[in-house]
Design an enzyme around this catalytic site. Structure first.
Site: not given
Ligand code: 13P
Ligand code: ZN
Length: 281
Positions: A116, A140, A142, A170, A211
């Protein structure tokens, strides 16, 4: 001095391990990148190899030319970073055109930076510009609850932002600009990187349907905290819709305006739309 004694390296490793402990990084899932400060580049210079081969990034990031990044390796496991950071992570340099990188440290047993990398670098390029250099971390992961919601909710920025904001007072303070959503796409390439970095012009959070999620922030604490806050809100939403299809009460658009006023944040009106029913969108 060991490289692992350097503050940003310790922060990077700790964040990888924290993400692993949250359960967001099955196998090699997820990736992390950090844009070094000039003084940090000087600090690690004795550890850097500047004879590495220049390789194509797969996209162009001219505004990042000459920058250095610490990045997780492709196929590497977050759970292993703390044990052997030189095996699972690397420090890379961007060339003067912004189209190539070379590895200056790490990945000692071979390998390449995260698949990525185009998304990370294109997000960094957008955020460096918009935040006037303040944002340094792209993360990133998952996380299961956010991913689960992408099968159930309409894939729009408005619905995801509003539904998640309603789950914790919040939330509009932590991510006042909202959340962007990318429909399902093939990961790992330029196309998804372009779509994500487009959303990063408006938001600090982008969800990839079925994803995972990308977060951007100034430092490790803020970026990890952002991922954690969004995923916690998603967990509450999953619990709510597991109990009922309609909320009995919730935080209202006027409540959000009141919070924004007292906490000095701006919440875009596009997320404060009137709902026709309390049922799940
Ligand atoms: P990498 O192992 O190449 O970083 O890929 C993991 C991932 O989450 C892809 O989206
Ligand atoms: Zn992923």
């Amino acid at each position: 001095m060991e490289i692992t004694e350097i503050s940003f390296v310790r922060g990077f490793i700790r964040m990888c391990n924290d993400g692993w402990e949250q359960g967001w990084h099955e196998r090699n899932g997820g990736n992390l990148s950090y844009r070094l400060k000039p003084e940090e580049v000087e600090e690690i210079r004795p550890f850097l190899n500047t004879n590495g081969e220049w390789k194509e990034i797969g996209t162009d990031v001219p505004k990042l030319s000459g920058e250095y990044f610490m990045v997780t390796g492709s196929g590497k496991y977050f759970r292993n970073v703390i044990l052997d950071p030189a095996d699972s992570t690397c420090i890379l340099e961007i060339d003067e055109t912004g189209s190539k990188y070379r590895i200056c440290w790490g990945l000692v047993h071979g390998g390449r930076p995260t698949s990525e990398l185009p998304s990370h670098l294109m997000n960094h390029e957008v955020k460096k510009d918009i935040s006037k250099g303040k944002h340094r971390v792209i993360y990133h992961a998952h996380p299961a609850n956010v991913i689960a919601l992408t099968f159930v909710l309409p894939l729009t920025d408005e619905v995801f932002t509003r539904e998640l904001w309603e789950m914790a007072t919040e939330c509009p303070i932590v991510f006042p600009s909202g959340i962007g959503v990318v429909g399902w796409m093939v990961p790992g390439g330029r196309e998804i990187a372009v779509a994500t970095s487009e959303l990063m012009k408006q938001y600090d959070v982008a969800i990839w349907a079925h994803h995972g999620m990308f977060c951007s922030g100034e430092d490790f604490d803020l970026t990890f905290g952002l991922m954690h806050t969004v995923e916690k809100a998603a967990e509450i939403l999953v619990k709510v819709y597991s109990m009922t299809n309609a909320k009995r009460q919730t935080i209202t658009p006027q409540d959000f305006r009141d919070v924004a006023r007292d906490f000095h944040v701006t919440v875009p009106e596009k997320f404060l739309y009137e709902k026709s029913s309390p049922e799940r969108p």
